[in-house]
Design a protein around this motif. Structure first.
Motif, PDB file in Angstrom:
ATOM      1  N   THR B  69       0.921  -0.998   0.138  1.00  0.00           N
ATOM      2  CA  THR B  69       0.070  -0.044   0.122  1.00  0.00           C
ATOM      3  C   THR B  69       0.894   1.136  -0.074  1.00  0.00           C
ATOM      4  O   THR B  69       1.555   1.083   0.885  1.00  0.00           O
ATOM      5  CB  THR B  69      -0.799   0.192   1.391  1.00  0.00           C
ATOM      6  OG1 THR B  69      -1.367  -1.293   1.273  1.00  0.00           O
ATOM      7  CG2 THR B  69      -1.862   0.962   1.253  1.00  0.00           C
ATOM      8  N   GLY B  70       0.799   2.178  -0.630  1.00  0.00           N
ATOM      9  CA  GLY B  70       1.711   3.281  -1.088  1.00  0.00           C
ATOM     10  C   GLY B  70       1.555   4.463  -0.355  1.00  0.00           C
ATOM     11  O   GLY B  70       0.682   4.590   0.464  1.00  0.00           O
ATOM     12  N   LEU B  71       2.295   5.374  -1.016  1.00  0.00           N
ATOM     13  CA  LEU B  71       2.455   6.589  -0.025  1.00  0.00           C
ATOM     14  C   LEU B  71       1.253   7.446  -0.398  1.00  0.00           C
ATOM     15  O   LEU B  71       0.786   8.413   0.404  1.00  0.00           O
ATOM     16  CB  LEU B  71       3.569   7.470  -0.709  1.00  0.00           C
ATOM     17  CG  LEU B  71       5.043   7.032  -0.236  1.00  0.00           C
ATOM     18  CD1 LEU B  71       6.227   7.850  -0.716  1.00  0.00           C
ATOM     19  CD2 LEU B  71       5.023   6.924   1.300  1.00  0.00           C
ATOM     20  N   LEU B  72       0.376   7.303  -1.551  1.00  0.00           N
ATOM     21  CA  LEU B  72      -0.939   8.037  -1.540  1.00  0.00           C
ATOM     22  C   LEU B  72      -1.772   7.764  -0.388  1.00  0.00           C
ATOM     23  O   LEU B  72      -2.541   8.805   0.098  1.00  0.00           O
ATOM     24  CB  LEU B  72      -1.533   7.624  -3.075  1.00  0.00           C
ATOM     25  CG  LEU B  72      -2.207   8.935  -3.647  1.00  0.00           C
ATOM     26  CD1 LEU B  72      -1.095  10.039  -3.829  1.00  0.00           C
ATOM     27  CD2 LEU B  72      -2.759   8.492  -4.779  1.00  0.00           C
ATOM     28  N   ASN B  73      -1.659   6.524   0.015  1.00  0.00           N
ATOM     29  CA  ASN B  73      -2.755   6.264   1.259  1.00  0.00           C
ATOM     30  C   ASN B  73      -2.306   7.053   2.235  1.00  0.00           C
ATOM     31  O   ASN B  73      -2.899   7.494   3.317  1.00  0.00           O
ATOM     32  CB  ASN B  73      -2.523   4.797   1.331  1.00  0.00           C
ATOM     33  CG  ASN B  73      -3.296   3.700   0.231  1.00  0.00           C
ATOM     34  OD1 ASN B  73      -2.574   3.212  -0.571  1.00  0.00           O
ATOM     35  ND2 ASN B  73      -4.425   3.932   0.241  1.00  0.00           N
ATOM     36  N   ARG B  74      -0.778   7.012   2.244  1.00  0.00           N
ATOM     37  CA  ARG B  74      -0.223   7.473   3.686  1.00  0.00           C
ATOM     38  C   ARG B  74      -0.712   9.046   3.489  1.00  0.00           C
ATOM     39  O   ARG B  74      -1.045   9.764   4.732  1.00  0.00           O
ATOM     40  CB  ARG B  74       1.396   7.456   3.674  1.00  0.00           C
ATOM     41  CG  ARG B  74       1.925   8.158   4.856  1.00  0.00           C
ATOM     42  CD  ARG B  74       3.377   7.631   4.778  1.00  0.00           C
ATOM     43  NE  ARG B  74       4.233   8.741   5.998  1.00  0.00           N
ATOM     44  CZ  ARG B  74       5.496   8.310   6.434  1.00  0.00           C
ATOM     45  NH1 ARG B  74       6.000   7.310   5.985  1.00  0.00           N
ATOM     46  NH2 ARG B  74       5.892   9.019   7.204  1.00  0.00           N
ATOM     47  N   MET B  76      -3.114  10.546   2.478  1.00  0.00           N
ATOM     48  CA  MET B  76      -4.537  10.747   2.692  1.00  0.00           C
ATOM     49  C   MET B  76      -4.813  10.281   4.361  1.00  0.00           C
ATOM     50  O   MET B  76      -5.774  11.191   4.798  1.00  0.00           O
ATOM     51  CB  MET B  76      -5.359   9.573   1.990  1.00  0.00           C
ATOM     52  CG  MET B  76      -5.314   9.913   0.321  1.00  0.00           C
ATOM     53  SD  MET B  76      -6.149   8.404  -0.555  1.00  0.00           S
ATOM     54  CE  MET B  76      -6.018   8.826  -2.108  1.00  0.00           C
ATOM     55  N   ALA B  77      -3.954   9.511   4.786  1.00  0.00           N
ATOM     56  CA  ALA B  77      -4.314   9.153   6.247  1.00  0.00           C
ATOM     57  C   ALA B  77      -3.620  10.538   7.152  1.00  0.00           C
ATOM     58  O   ALA B  77      -4.368  10.774   7.931  1.00  0.00           O
ATOM     59  CB  ALA B  77      -3.845   7.861   6.606  1.00  0.00           C
ATOM     60  N   ARG B  94      -2.084  10.504  -9.786  1.00  0.00           N
ATOM     61  CA  ARG B  94      -2.043  10.680  -8.405  1.00  0.00           C
ATOM     62  C   ARG B  94      -2.077  12.140  -7.929  1.00  0.00           C
ATOM     63  O   ARG B  94      -2.693  12.131  -7.021  1.00  0.00           O
ATOM     64  CB  ARG B  94      -0.718  10.047  -7.998  1.00  0.00           C
ATOM     65  CG  ARG B  94      -0.106   8.514  -8.454  1.00  0.00           C
ATOM     66  CD  ARG B  94      -1.051   7.534  -8.420  1.00  0.00           C
ATOM     67  NE  ARG B  94      -0.962   7.058  -9.756  1.00  0.00           N
ATOM     68  CZ  ARG B  94      -1.710   6.040 -10.367  1.00  0.00           C
ATOM     69  NH1 ARG B  94      -2.428   5.381  -9.302  1.00  0.00           N
ATOM     70  NH2 ARG B  94      -1.650   5.660 -11.412  1.00  0.00           N
ATOM     71  N   ILE B  97      -5.650  13.152  -8.183  1.00  0.00           N
ATOM     72  CA  ILE B  97      -6.574  12.398  -6.887  1.00  0.00           C
ATOM     73  C   ILE B  97      -6.020  13.166  -5.688  1.00  0.00           C
ATOM     74  O   ILE B  97      -7.261  13.435  -5.034  1.00  0.00           O
ATOM     75  CB  ILE B  97      -6.209  10.996  -6.892  1.00  0.00           C
ATOM     76  CG1 ILE B  97      -6.537   9.959  -7.854  1.00  0.00           C
ATOM     77  CG2 ILE B  97      -6.474  10.494  -5.421  1.00  0.00           C
ATOM     78  CD1 ILE B  97      -5.750   8.715  -7.941  1.00  0.00           C
TER      79      ILE B  97
END
Lengths: 522, 344, 261
Positions: B69-74, B76-77, B94, B97
């Motif tokens: 699971t990549g940095l984009l998730n990070r 967002m979180a 990205r 997004i």
């Protein structure tokens, strides 16, 4: 004064302690799990495709578990009962796969398949290839769990078996006694595979982990991913519950009265060839075949400069993350094992709880922690946004490993030790420090080492939680993979393996200083 | 003796934990950059920035290779209290997004002046620079010059039956390529492309790196990958050839890098300076001369011989700002089902 | 004279299975008392109740005139009952040396470290194993391990010593020697002794009084010689029936086989 007798008596403190520590262990995942419950359940969580993906994954996990048990169980049994040439060296080598992320092994197998000119749809790809990749990682877990279980057996029981029916009876008795530990370890290995999409992606197998990865990385939908994780966990726990109950009942095997002498491995002419042969096959499957595929490009060029620079930059962090993860997991496992070991129903509940955490992808815990950190005030950053956070989340997820090892070890301690302490007015803490802790020193050491090795292979948690600029060697290795020359990637892989071997060698040296690991009396 | 061992162990544990906890998460004069550009390309640029400005870059690189699971998730979180100042994205999707989720902040860099507007967000949430392209990679030992492909539609041709591969279109630049095909070809034709790819024995592999590895190794004859991936294979003297597809048709998809300033960044000034640096002609030149072999989107930047100029290819006409929405729709629908059905 | 141990209608159940009930028993100070019975009759459980390691399901247990346990409750913790116990499995702590095992047995006292050391050494000397202080339990023979367990029990200077079948695995020579040691120690230290055993011979070697537990009840109780002479319980009758004639006479048992002839 609290009496050590409480350790042998029922009481509400057991359930309370268990729930409290489990809450801490599960805490990183709570933000996302709570969101998952708060959200309308999606068709993706229950759709036919998703359920089919779970089934495929369960089949792969079961296949990997069975392979790991089939290979690892005899190895652990033989290494526990007998001395044979290069035994320590082969045990050390077998610990190496624990260090490696499964997808790297999958790449190794994929490269090997191409080198050998085998078909794209052959046994080195798809579900069978995934089974191989995961089994390579689960096998060492089984070997070490069985090894510890065998070495905790009473010496007289082994002697009695030997008298009754020779080595065949010894193998049968020890095998029967170590089976619950072996089955638990292969169960852990299989369940770890459920949350890892890597090998499936490389080898062309789409399981539930891929579905969850899609939710995270293509849909950016944390709630859906968490929900899918929960559905998977529920189905897996339901399917595995008879097995969990069975191993929980038989995991602890108290020493019989008067047994203060543990078994000692002995030499055997048959083991002299059978041991190396068994380990040879296992090492070929779990280590040499994938490494052969990975290391082949090194023959063209060795990138020493890059290796030295990368290792110098990331070595300290890697050791920190791994060692502290080992400490955190083991520190959580000790109270859990103390609370649960003497009560079969608590053992089963604990195993189920810990397996649930393992089924969930590491991203659930890591992103949950990131969410908590983002909402927390700045002054809590040392807890939520430090290197310690990375290590703690890594360790908490892997608490199941030391818990199994320690439940087995605590279960071996006769109840009368604590009762004698109680009669003599030995305070609980003194008893824990002077009697139980030294008895558990070996299993604790092994637990820390096992978790440290497995934690090193976890990329997701470090990627999502590392304080900026504090990456680990595994992260550095895998972030250059996409576009670095193959020879450079292979050089880094080999450096990673060699460093792992050095660490394992150092651990084994420390063990040899301390003497045999699980030890009661002589 | 045992007491000593216990004391030393306890002291070590406390010390290591303290070392882990007490480190300063954010020292002054540094900028935190999350990057989905491969580390091997991003780190030298970060180092160059430090050399020129004295500002330390704390780089957090990502890669699709890890299957994690990549940095984009990070990002967002971390939205409520970000750690990153800049997201250096390997593609504009990205970046878009992040814009759609209010994670980015508009910033118009003075360095963006010479950059074509079509490669940047109209509202200034991201600015595109040095680009890669989606190209056909083929194994020269398996594909004779006479059968050399020219279009992505050749993947559907019977001469590549069972020997074409494509990275998972839910991830990475392949997902952007898929969205672009839907935008350019239309829903029906794009669906037909994916359906016929499978009918022709095409295989979904995990990443563009995997496409490059397996075509180079002869496991597949042809695949679609990015120019930087191709360049790695070329440098390793693998038997591979490149085609910038559809020169006379829909064109080649150009994928610029995108620099994004994170909303609520802890050090926005440092972030802006880093973005200025990224968008400068010098960085475009450096990326062109690196192993990434990226194409400057500005005109007039000196490039090595092995790097194509954007003027030499026919860029696919896509609306980059709308690709993110298209991709979200496809990821929740057709592409997801297609991948699930056809991944073994 | 007040009994040092008083059991009043004691009952014990495990998971709703009754182990024994209505056990009432007085053991006088200085008495050497045996709890006899077949395996599984609950005699070890009764000893654990006296030791304070478990609570009775019903009844009262008094130690030295003090209420020690009531139904489901332990009022006086084990280490405050002034007793020591040698467990069936000896319960030696394997990672500690013999000396440390004995010294840790004094953890409940407020003695200074020097005094503890002296007491431990004196207990080891009393059991004639002073020279083994530096060894670990796993390095000792069975008889030596028994003595270590005994030394650990005695070092706390208890008023009451409980022995749970501690000699069952020893050879006759070792057993006889240890019987003599225990008898001497009981006299020297004015100990009350409670021995759990399934072996009336062992009981006879150590004790003057006995109770026989059968099917969860006390089948008979009294002076051991008298019990052996006129056995009522199945346990003693079977035991006596198996004795060779001279032994029966020596043990005070009637020559029943002769009578039957």
């Amino acid at each position: 004064m609290i009496s050590p007798a409480v350790l042998e008596q029922p009481g509400h403190w057991r359930s309370l302690g268990l729930v409290s520590v489990l809450l801490i262990v599960i805490s990183p995942t709570l933000p996302l799990l709570l969101q998952a419950f708060d959200w309308s359940w999606s068709a993706f969580s229950f759709g036919r495709d998703f359920v089919a993906a779970i089934l495929r994954s369960v089949i792969v996990a079961a296949g990997a578990s069975l392979c790991a048990l089939g290979l690892g169980f005899p190895c652990g049994l033989v290494a526990g009962l007998y001395r044979f040439p290069a035994r320590r060296l082969m045990l050390a080598a077998l610990a190496v796969p624990l260090l490696m992320p499964a997808f790297l092994w999958a790449i190794g197998l994929s490269m090997l398949r191409i080198e050998l000119g085998l078909s794209r749809n052959g046994f080195l790809s798809g579900a069978s290839g995934s089974i191989w990749s995961f089994a390579a990682l689960a096998t060492p877990l089984v070997v070490f769990a069985v090894l510890v279980a065998v070495r905790l057996l009473p010496g007289t029981a082994i002697d009695a078996a030997r008298l009754a029916g020779g080595e065949r009876a010894v193998l049968r008795y020890a095998g029967y006694a170590a089976l619950p530990a072996g089955v638990t370890a292969c169960l852990l290995g299989g369940i770890l595979s459920l949350s890892d999409p890597g090998p499936g992606q490389i080898l062309g197998f789409s399981g539930v982990a891929t579905q969850i990865l899609i939710s995270f990385s293509a849909l950016y939908d944390f709630e859906l991913a968490a929900q899918q994780g929960l559905v998977t966990a529920a189905i897996v726990l339901l399917a595995a519950s008879p097995l969990i109950w069975l191993v929980a009942r038989h995991l602890t095997l108290a020493l019989l009265p008067r047994e203060v002498r543990l078994m000692e491995p002995r030499s055997s002419r048959t083991a002299d060839w059978a041991g190396p042969a068994l380990f040879g096959v296992t090492l070929l499957m779990a280590l040499l075949a994938p490494v052969a595929g990975l290391a082949q490009p090194v023959l063209s060029e060795l990138w020493l400069d890059s290796v030295v620079t990368t290792v110098a930059r990331t070595g300290g962090n890697t050791l920190f993350y791994s060692a502290v993860a080992g400490l955190v997991a083991t520190a959580s496992a000790v109270p859990l094992a103390i609370c649960a070991t003497r009560v079969a129903s608590l053992r089963a509940s604990l195993l189920a709880g810990l397996l649930l955490i393992l089924v969930l992808p590491p991203a659930v815990g890591a992103l949950g922690t990131v969410l908590m950190a983002s909402e927390a005030p700045v002054w809590l950053d040392p807890i939520f946004r430090s290197r310690f956070t990375v290590a703690a989340v890594l360790g908490l997820r892997l608490t199941a490993i030391p818990t199994v090892v320690l439940m087995r070890a605590i279960g071996s301690a006769p109840a009368s030790w604590a009762l004698a302490g109680a009669l003599h007015g030995v305070p609980l803490l003194t008893y824990l420090r002077r009697v139980l802790a030294p008895f558990l020193a070996g299993p604790i050491f092994m637990s820390i080492a096992l978790v440290a090795l497995v934690a090193t292979a976890d990329i997701t948690t470090v990627l999502l939680l590392q304080p900026p600029g504090q990456d680990s060697l595994s992260i550095a290795l895998f972030t250059v993979m996409a576009n670095a020359p193959e020879s450079m990637v292979a050089s880094l892989c080999l450096a990673y393996l060699l460093l792992g071997c050095l660490v394992i060698g150092a651990l084994m040296f420390l063990m040899s200083l301390k003497g045999r690991l699980p030890r009661v009396g002589r | 003796m045992r007491m000593k061992v216990v004391s030393v162990t306890a002291a070590t544990i406390v010390a290591t934990c303290a070392a882990g906890c007490l480190e300063s998460p954010e020292a002054p004069h540094e900028v935190v950059v999350y990057s989905s550009v491969d580390e091997i390309f991003a780190r030298p640029i970060a180092q160059q920035f430090k050399n020129e400005t004295g500002i330390q870059v704390r780089l957090v690189p990502d890669t699709e290779e890890t299957k994690s699971t990549g940095l984009l998730n990070r990002l967002m979180a971390e939205k409520a209290r970000p750690q990153a100042d800049v997201f250096w994205s390997g593609d504009p999707v990205r970046a878009a997004i992040l814009k759609s989720r209010d994670i980015s902040e508009p910033y118009r860099s003075p360095q963006a002046d010479g950059l074509p507007v079509r490669y940047s967000d109209p509202q200034g949430h991201w600015a595109g620079f040095s680009a890669r392209a989606r190209v056909l990679i083929y194994n020269t030992s398996l594909v004779p010059e006479t059968e050399r492909p020219t279009s992505v539609m050749d993947l559907l041709d019977s001469r590549f039956r069972g020997s074409a591969c494509l990275a998972n279109p839910l991830f990475g630049t392949t997902s952007m390529h898929a969205a672009a095909l839907f935008q350019v070809l239309g829903e029906v034709n794009a669906r037909e492309f994916f359906t016929r790819f499978i009918e022709n024995g095409g295989t979904i592999v995990s990443s563009n790196g995997e496409v490059r590895r397996r075509v180079a190794a002869g496991d597949f004859a042809i695949g679609i990958t990015d120019t930087d991936d191709f360049n790695v294979a070329l440098r390793e003297r693998k038997p591979v050839g490149i085609v910038y597809p559809d020169h006379d048709g829909i064109g080649t998809l150009v994928i610029p890098n995108a620099a994004v300033l994170i909303a609520g960044a802890p050090n926005p000034e440092g972030g802006k300076r880093f973005i200025d640096f990224l968008l400068s002609p010098e960085t475009e030149e450096a990326l062109a001369h690196s192993a990434a072999a990226q194409m400057p989107v500005r005109s007039g930047i000196p490039i090595p011989a092995y790097v194509r100029s954007l003027t030499e290819i026919t860029p696919m006409q896509v609306d980059y700002d709308k690709l993110a929405d298209e991709l979200e729709r496809l990821s929740n629908g057709f592409l997801r089902e297609w991948v699930t059905r056809h991944s073994r | 004279m007040n009994p040092i141990v008083q059991l009043k209608n004691i009952a014990k159940e495990f998971h709703a299975v009754e182990i024994f009930r209505d056990i009432s028993l007085d053991i006088q100070s200085g008495e050497r008392f045996a709890l006899l019975g077949p395996s599984g009759c609950g005699k070890s459980t009764l000893l654990r109740l006296i030791a304070g390691l478990d609570a009775p399901t019903n009844g009262e247990l008094w130690i030295d005139g003090q209420a020690a346990s009531l139904a489901g409750r332990i009022l006086l913790p084990a280490h405050q009952r002034g007793l020591a116990m040698v467990f069936q499995d000896l319960a030696l702590w394997p990672n500690l040396t013999v000396h440390q095992n004995v010294e840790l047995g004094l953890a409940g006292t407020s003695l200074a470290r020097v005094q503890r050391r002296e007491r431990a050494e004196s207990a080891l000397s009393a059991c004639r194993i002073a020279e083994l202080g530096g060894r670990k339990p796993g390095e000792l023979s069975g008889g030596q391990q028994q003595r270590v367990a005994l030394a650990r029990a005695l070092t706390a200077e208890p008023k009451l010593l409980l022995l749970d079948e501690p000699f069952s695995s020893l050879d006759i020579a070792n057993k006889s020697h240890l019987y003599a040691v225990i008898r001497r120690l009981c006299t020297d230290f004015h100990l009350t002794l409670i021995v759990v055993s399934h072996d009336p011979l062992e009981a006879a070697a150590l004790c003057s009084h006995a109770a026989v537990l059968e099917r969860g009840r006390i089948a008979e109780i009294g002076g051991l010689q008298a019990l052996l002479r006129n056995p009522v319980s199945e346990t003693l009758r079977e035991f006596v029936a198996q004795l060779p004639v001279p032994t029966r006479k020596e043990s005070g048992a009637p020559a029943r086989s002769e009578e039957s002839n």
